[in-house]
Each structure stands twice: as structure tokens, then as C-alpha cells.
Write a protein that holds these residues in place. Structure first.
Motif, PDB file in Angstrom:
ATOM      1  N   MET A 188      65.141   3.281   1.904  1.00 43.12           N
ATOM      2  CA  MET A 188      64.061   3.255   0.920  1.00 43.12           C
ATOM      3  C   MET A 188      63.144   2.068   1.221  1.00 43.12           C
ATOM      4  N   VAL A 189      61.877   2.245   1.135  1.00 40.86           N
ATOM      5  CA  VAL A 189      60.941   1.148   1.358  1.00 40.86           C
ATOM      6  C   VAL A 189      60.121   0.941   0.094  1.00 40.86           C
ATOM      7  N   GLU A 190      59.714  -0.318  -0.143  1.00 41.60           N
ATOM      8  CA  GLU A 190      58.970  -0.622  -1.355  1.00 41.60           C
ATOM      9  C   GLU A 190      57.486  -0.311  -1.221  1.00 41.60           C
ATOM     10  N   ALA A 191      56.975  -0.366   0.000  1.00 45.43           N
ATOM     11  CA  ALA A 191      55.542  -0.125   0.202  1.00 45.43           C
ATOM     12  C   ALA A 191      55.330   0.523   1.560  1.00 45.43           C
ATOM     13  N   PHE A 192      54.277   1.306   1.659  1.00 47.85           N
ATOM     14  CA  PHE A 192      53.938   1.911   2.937  1.00 47.85           C
ATOM     15  C   PHE A 192      53.236   0.890   3.820  1.00 47.85           C
ATOM     16  N   PRO A 193      53.291   1.086   5.139  1.00 47.22           N
ATOM     17  CA  PRO A 193      52.429   0.279   5.997  1.00 47.22           C
ATOM     18  C   PRO A 193      50.972   0.474   5.603  1.00 47.22           C
ATOM     19  N   GLU A 194      50.167  -0.505   5.906  1.00 45.96           N
ATOM     20  CA  GLU A 194      48.762  -0.449   5.500  1.00 45.96           C
ATOM     21  C   GLU A 194      48.088   0.794   6.065  1.00 45.96           C
ATOM     22  N   VAL A 195      47.353   1.488   5.215  1.00 40.89           N
ATOM     23  CA  VAL A 195      46.624   2.688   5.608  1.00 40.89           C
ATOM     24  C   VAL A 195      45.141   2.413   5.472  1.00 40.89           C
ATOM     25  N   ASP A 196      44.354   2.907   6.442  1.00 46.92           N
ATOM     26  CA  ASP A 196      42.904   2.724   6.370  1.00 46.92           C
ATOM     27  C   ASP A 196      42.341   3.718   5.360  1.00 46.92           C
ATOM     28  N   ILE A 197      42.433   3.363   4.094  1.00 43.85           N
ATOM     29  CA  ILE A 197      42.007   4.252   3.021  1.00 43.85           C
ATOM     30  C   ILE A 197      40.521   4.573   3.131  1.00 43.85           C
ATOM     31  N   ASN A 198      39.719   3.599   3.555  1.00 43.62           N
ATOM     32  CA  ASN A 198      38.272   3.829   3.642  1.00 43.62           C
ATOM     33  C   ASN A 198      37.948   4.954   4.619  1.00 43.62           C
ATOM     34  N   THR A 199      38.665   4.981   5.752  1.00 45.49           N
ATOM     35  CA  THR A 199      38.439   6.047   6.725  1.00 45.49           C
ATOM     36  C   THR A 199      38.805   7.398   6.139  1.00 45.49           C
ATOM     37  N   ILE A 200      39.948   7.464   5.453  1.00 46.38           N
ATOM     38  CA  ILE A 200      40.365   8.715   4.829  1.00 46.38           C
ATOM     39  C   ILE A 200      39.355   9.135   3.782  1.00 46.38           C
ATOM     40  N   ALA A 201      38.912   8.179   2.968  1.00 46.70           N
ATOM     41  CA  ALA A 201      37.978   8.498   1.895  1.00 46.70           C
ATOM     42  C   ALA A 201      36.679   9.058   2.448  1.00 46.70           C
ATOM     43  N   ARG A 202      36.186   8.468   3.530  1.00 50.57           N
ATOM     44  CA  ARG A 202      34.940   8.975   4.113  1.00 50.57           C
ATOM     45  C   ARG A 202      35.118  10.397   4.612  1.00 50.57           C
ATOM     46  N   SER A 203      36.289  10.699   5.153  1.00 56.60           N
ATOM     47  CA  SER A 203      36.496  12.019   5.736  1.00 56.60           C
ATOM     48  C   SER A 203      36.650  13.103   4.686  1.00 56.60           C
ATOM     49  N   VAL A 204      36.978  12.712   3.441  1.00 56.03           N
ATOM     50  CA  VAL A 204      37.202  13.722   2.415  1.00 56.03           C
ATOM     51  C   VAL A 204      36.204  13.663   1.278  1.00 56.03           C
ATOM     52  N   THR A 205      35.219  12.765   1.370  1.00 56.48           N
ATOM     53  CA  THR A 205      34.209  12.720   0.328  1.00 56.48           C
ATOM     54  C   THR A 205      33.541  14.074   0.205  1.00 56.48           C
ATOM     55  N   ARG A 206      33.409  14.568  -1.005  1.00 53.80           N
ATOM     56  CA  ARG A 206      32.914  15.924  -1.213  1.00 53.80           C
ATOM     57  C   ARG A 206      31.495  16.119  -0.691  1.00 53.80           C
ATOM     58  N   ASP A 207      30.697  15.059  -0.640  1.00 48.57           N
ATOM     59  CA  ASP A 207      29.302  15.197  -0.250  1.00 48.57           C
ATOM     60  C   ASP A 207      29.089  15.027   1.247  1.00 48.57           C
ATOM     61  N   VAL A 208      30.151  14.771   2.014  1.00 47.39           N
ATOM     62  CA  VAL A 208      30.029  14.559   3.453  1.00 47.39           C
ATOM     63  C   VAL A 208      30.691  15.712   4.195  1.00 47.39           C
ATOM     64  N   PHE A 209      29.969  16.276   5.157  1.00 45.16           N
ATOM     65  CA  PHE A 209      30.476  17.427   5.894  1.00 45.16           C
ATOM     66  C   PHE A 209      31.550  17.015   6.888  1.00 45.16           C
ATOM     67  N   LYS A 210      32.550  17.891   7.003  1.00 45.17           N
ATOM     68  CA  LYS A 210      33.571  17.743   8.028  1.00 45.17           C
ATOM     69  C   LYS A 210      33.798  19.109   8.671  1.00 45.17           C
ATOM     70  N   ILE A 211      34.524  19.136   9.757  1.00 40.02           N
ATOM     71  CA  ILE A 211      34.806  20.386  10.462  1.00 40.02           C
ATOM     72  C   ILE A 211      35.458  21.393   9.503  1.00 40.02           C
ATOM     73  N   GLY A 212      34.958  22.620   9.520  1.00 45.68           N
ATOM     74  CA  GLY A 212      35.493  23.681   8.670  1.00 45.68           C
ATOM     75  C   GLY A 212      34.781  23.853   7.355  1.00 45.68           C
ATOM     76  N   ASP A 213      33.952  22.867   6.956  1.00 47.98           N
ATOM     77  CA  ASP A 213      33.195  22.994   5.716  1.00 47.98           C
ATOM     78  C   ASP A 213      32.081  24.028   5.867  1.00 47.98           C
ATOM     79  N   SER A 214      31.616  24.521   4.733  1.00 52.10           N
ATOM     80  CA  SER A 214      30.491  25.464   4.720  1.00 52.10           C
ATOM     81  C   SER A 214      29.249  24.759   4.198  1.00 52.10           C
TER      82      SER A 214
END
Length: 205
Positions: free
Chosen positions: A1-27
């Protein structure tokens, strides 16, 4: 069991899933006022591009709707249309699923196309049921570099004392501990060795 995850680049993930920004597969739903032949829905291809009538290919992945609208207006206005009026809408495709299981009112698998909080994920499962523990221990299971990691969070600390409400990313699995103790969670991990949301949900029904 671990208390915390290794650091994740949340900003990169957030940019890739922002609803107003296109990514591959979007219409991209394009409406060119008074030009029905150019008004249509286009899919962002695997290279991140869309090929539009007359003006050819534009790199769309990473653009927001306003940026794409400006590019289309410029390109069509240069040669083909006088003062074009163009409207752009996006239909985002989900990036993955989140599983919420254990002592919740409605165990659920749901698709996400953006980052959400742990509290929001539990709300999707209609909250905690009567078997949840007093401390409301919650385990977040995440695959990191092909290895399964587990983080334990206390909901009471979040709700009463303002502790961090962890961010949940696509393909996370959330397990709310019940009054049976940690054995139930260990059994959950044993029966579901892989982070496959479809298999996880099937195994709990």
C-alpha cells in the motif's frame, strides 16, 4: 500500500482533456452561414488533422474552438468566401473510464473526458451507503508505468478538515471501504489483477 502516487503532470493531462480543446478522435461540427456544402461534422484523424473542402488539411489537435474558427475564417476568406461567418462546436470523445465500487449506493463505471475530483466520482455512485466505515477510507487504484499503485484517502479529512480532494484521471479505480475491514479490499485486488474497467465491473456483479 502506498500513501501517495508519484507526481503526475496534471497540467498536461488537463490540457489533453479540456472540453474546448480538440484531440484525436473528437468531432468538429462546422457551420458556415449560408454555405450548406461546407457545413458538416468532421473527425480529427490519427495525425491530429482535418481535411476541409477547398482549403485542405489543417492541424486541429491542440486548438480550441475559437482558434479553429479563426483559422477557418481566414482560410476561406482569403480566396473563396467574402466575410464568412463560421461557427465551430466540439464533441469530445471520452479518454477512459472510472470505476467506483465498494460501500457506495450505486457501484458504477462511467466514461470521462476530463479530470474530476474524488468527491465528484463518489457522487456519480450516488454517495456512500450505510456499510461505509466511520473514517470513510477510500482506495484509489491507478496504473503507473504499467504497475498498479494504490493510494489510501480518508474522506472525513476532505469533508471536515479541508484536506486535498484528489484528482481522478481516466482508468482509475476507486474502492470505498466498508465495515468488513481491509480484507474486502484485498479480495477486490486479488480478484481483479488487471486494471481493466470492464472486467472489474463484471467481477462485482
Amino acid at each position: 500500500m502506498v500513501e501517495a502516487f508519484p507526481e503526475v503532470d496534471i497540467n498536461t493531462i488537463a490540457r489533453s482533456v479540456t472540453r474546448d480543446v480538440f484531440k484525436i478522435g473528437d468531432s468538429a461540427e462546422i457551420e458556415v452561414y449560408d454555405v450548406d456544402s461546407l457545413s458538416s461534422t468532421y473527425i480529427v484523424d490519427r495525425a491530429g488533422n482535418i481535411t476541409f473542402p477547398l482549403i485542405g488539411t489543417i492541424q486541429v489537435a491542440g486548438l480550441n474552438t475559437t482558434e479553429l474558427q479563426q483559422r477557418l475564417t481566414q482560410r476561406y476568406g482569403q480566396e473563396y468566401l467574402r466575410n464568412p461567418s463560421i461557427n465551430v462546436k466540439i464533441e469530445s470523445q471520452p479518454l477512459g473510464r472510472v470505476v467506483v465500487d465498494g460501500a457506495v449506493n450505486k457501484p458504477i463505471v462511467f466514461e470521462v473526458s476530463e479530470i474530476i475530483s474524488l468527491s465528484e466520482a463518489i457522487a456519480q455512485a450516488e454517495g456512500l451507503d450505510q456499510t461505509s466505515t466511520t473514517g470513510n477510507s477510500v482506495f484509489i487504484v491507478r496504473s503507473i508505468n504499467g504497475e498498479r499503485k494504490v493510494r489510501e484517502v480518508n474522506l472525513k479529512d476532505i469533508r471536515r478538515f479541508g484536506a486535498e480532494d484528489p484528482q481522478i484521471i481516466p482508468n482509475d479505480v476507486i474502492f470505498v471501504q466498508d465495515s468488513a475491514g481491509r480484507v474486502a479490499f484485498r479480495e477486490f485486488l486479488r480478484t481483479v489483477p488487471l486494471l481493466n474497467t470492464a472486467v472489474i465491473f463484471a467481477s462485482r456483479n
